[in-house]
Design an enzyme around this catalytic site. Structure first.
Site, PDB file in Angstrom:
ATOM      1  N   TYR A 145     -25.549  13.428 -25.854  1.00 61.27           N
ATOM      2  CA  TYR A 145     -26.388  13.047 -24.711  1.00 61.27           C
ATOM      3  C   TYR A 145     -25.816  13.562 -23.394  1.00 61.27           C
ATOM      4  O   TYR A 145     -26.550  13.768 -22.439  1.00 61.27           O
ATOM      5  CB  TYR A 145     -26.497  11.520 -24.621  1.00 61.27           C
ATOM      6  N   LYS A 159     -20.690  11.754 -39.666  1.00 63.06           N
ATOM      7  CA  LYS A 159     -21.039  12.925 -40.484  1.00 63.06           C
ATOM      8  C   LYS A 159     -19.760  13.754 -40.604  1.00 63.06           C
ATOM      9  O   LYS A 159     -19.706  14.931 -40.231  1.00 63.06           O
ATOM     10  CB  LYS A 159     -22.180  13.695 -39.779  1.00 63.06           C
ATOM     11  N   ASP A 183     -26.587  10.150 -43.050  1.00 61.14           N
ATOM     12  CA  ASP A 183     -27.797  10.354 -43.857  1.00 61.14           C
ATOM     13  C   ASP A 183     -27.910   9.296 -44.946  1.00 61.14           C
ATOM     14  O   ASP A 183     -28.994   8.787 -45.236  1.00 61.14           O
ATOM     15  CB  ASP A 183     -27.836  11.779 -44.436  1.00 61.14           C
ATOM     16  N   ASP A 197     -28.931   6.031 -31.728  1.00 59.93           N
ATOM     17  CA  ASP A 197     -30.303   6.040 -31.196  1.00 59.93           C
ATOM     18  C   ASP A 197     -31.300   6.044 -32.346  1.00 59.93           C
ATOM     19  O   ASP A 197     -32.253   5.261 -32.377  1.00 59.93           O
ATOM     20  CB  ASP A 197     -30.497   7.279 -30.311  1.00 59.93           C
ATOM     21  N   ASP A 205     -33.658   2.546 -34.107  1.00 58.63           N
ATOM     22  CA  ASP A 205     -35.128   2.512 -34.194  1.00 58.63           C
ATOM     23  C   ASP A 205     -35.539   2.214 -35.632  1.00 58.63           C
ATOM     24  O   ASP A 205     -36.446   1.430 -35.885  1.00 58.63           O
ATOM     25  CB  ASP A 205     -35.747   3.859 -33.765  1.00 58.63           C
TER      26      ASP A 205
HETATM   27  C1  IPM Z   1     -33.017   4.205 -26.160  1.00 63.56           C
HETATM   28  C2  IPM Z   1     -33.993   5.244 -25.676  1.00 63.56           C
HETATM   29  C3  IPM Z   1     -33.263   6.194 -24.729  1.00 63.56           C
HETATM   30  C4  IPM Z   1     -32.152   6.857 -25.514  1.00 63.56           C
HETATM   31  C5  IPM Z   1     -34.161   7.231 -24.060  1.00 63.56           C
HETATM   32  C6  IPM Z   1     -35.312   6.582 -23.330  1.00 63.56           C
HETATM   33  C7  IPM Z   1     -33.387   8.147 -23.157  1.00 63.56           C
HETATM   34  O1  IPM Z   1     -34.587   5.907 -26.730  1.00 63.56           O
HETATM   35  O2  IPM Z   1     -32.495   3.440 -25.329  1.00 63.56           O
HETATM   36  O3  IPM Z   1     -32.755   4.148 -27.356  1.00 63.56           O
HETATM   37  O4  IPM Z   1     -32.401   7.863 -26.204  1.00 63.56           O
HETATM   38  O5  IPM Z   1     -31.023   6.381 -25.452  1.00 63.56           O
HETATM   39 MN    MN Z   2     -33.940   5.202 -28.692  1.00 63.86          MN
END
Ligand code: IPM
Ligand code: MN
Length: 354
Positions: A142, A189, A221, A245, A249
């Site tokens: 990042y 990884k 993975d 990240d 999700d």
């Molecule tokens: C999160 C979001 C952010 C990230 C984006 C909005 C930059 O997806 O907080 O997980 O990738 O960290």
């Molecule tokens: Mn995210």
């Protein structure tokens, strides 16, 4: 206690869910005799619209002075499909994380008994799931060097980690494991990436300082697969910025609704609390978004930000009651649904009754 909170509503549904969390916090303050001073700041697309900067210096100043930051959401579709946009709302979030050194992103995943049927996964697989990701938030790909060649035909992003950056995150992971089920999983990884080998080495070296913690090392993975196959086998998972990240999700699906999961980003001097869902522009302003993730983020703020456990537990308990009694927004409702502000009102009134 006097509590000074920086309030950053941000974009999309941010302002409406934040308002509910403020109501709930004010009820808690009244009940437990605290005084909360809220100071609002601009961030994200709204900040670009108003002052041309997604994280203006004024907001940084407000955050630095505060004991904690309560944050809504960031992002606006008008930037998503425009890869040429020079200023983007997300830059505000990244800048804030970096400038405030919010290096440890805590993202829990747990199930609510009344909601196990909402998950796309089978009840037997998910009920009782309770793990937490600790995602490194201020380093890795990042924040590495990125660019394009002069002819525009080559692009690169670099992933770089320093030993001390890894160490501070790993240490938090071990400490967290000690306070939970004493299981730690290092997700990397290391069969391919040098940065992952630095992570693994760091965890191995720190293992001797925490002999009670059972450590496992798993490739990212494989974790992507196991997480939804056997979520109950995990307790604390530590990982780098990008892997975290993606996996968080994925993890949010286990609960059945993205609208429920809170998070914290811990730094050295201040910490930030936010729902993990995004700005959800499709429903912004309609008063139908689920405010529970933000309210639960406020609960995390009381515990992890201020060390006030009773206040935090009471919020969580009333949120559970609201789910049991089906005082929920339409994403969770079977028949009758409540609006965003009705859910906020119900929870803040119930708090006063306890
Ligand atoms: C999160 C979001 C952010 C990230 C984006 C909005 C930059 O997806 O907080 O997980 O990738 O960290
Ligand atoms: Mn995210």
């Amino acid at each position: 206690m006097n509590l000074h909170v920086a309030l950053l509503p941000g974009d999309g549904i941010g302002p409406e869910v934040i308002s509910q969390a403020v109501k709930v916090c004010n009820s808690i303050a009244k009940k437990f005799n605290h005084k909360i001073v809220w100071e609002e700041g601009l961030i994200g697309a709204v900040a670009i619209d108003k002052v041309g900067d997604p994280f203006p210096p004024k907001t940084l100043e407000i955050c630095k002075k505060a004991d904690a930051i309560l944050f809504g959401a960031i992002g606006d579709p008008k930037y998503d499909n425009d890869p040429t946009a020079k200023v983007r709302p997300e830059q505000g979030l990244l800048k804030m994380r970096k400038e405030l050194s919010l290096f440890a992103n805590v993202r829990p995943t747990f199930t609510f008994p009344s909601l196990v049927d909402k998950s796309p996964l089978k009840k037997e697989i998910i009920s009782g799931t309770d793990f937490v990701f600790l995602r490194e938030l201020t380093g890795g790909i990042y924040f590495g060097k990125r660019g394009r060649s002069a002819d525009q035909n080559r692009a690169f992003d670099t992933c770089e980690y320093r030993r001390n950056e890894v160490q501070r995150l790993v240490k938090k992971g071990f400490e967290m494991a000690m306070n939970r089920s004493k299981k730690l999983c290092c997700v990397d990884k290391a069969n391919v990436l040098e940065t992952s080998r630095l992570w693994r080495e760091t965890v191995q070296q720190m293992e001797k300082d925490f002999p009670e913690v059972e450590v496992s090392y798993e490739f990212v993975d494989a974790v992507a697969m196991r997480l939804i196959q056997w979520p109950k086998q995990y307790d604390v998972l530590i990982t780098s910025n990008l892997f975290g990240d993606i996996l968080t999700d994925e993890a949010s699906v286990i609960t059945g609704s993205m609208g429920l999961m809170p998070s914290a980003s811990l730094g050295d001097s201040t910490s930030l609390f936010e729902p993990i869902h995004g700005s959800y522009p499709e429903v912004a302003g309609k008063n139908i978004a689920n405010p529970l993730a933000t309210i639960l983020s406020a609960a995390m703020m009381f515990k992890d930000g201020f060390g006030l456990e009773k206040e935090s537990s009471l919020i969580k308990k009333i949120v559970e009651n609201s789910l049991d009694q089906k005082v929920v927004t339409q994403d969770l409702a079977e028949t009758n649904s409540y609006t965003t502000s009705e859910v906020g009102d119900w929870i803040s009134n119930e708090i006063m009754k306890y």
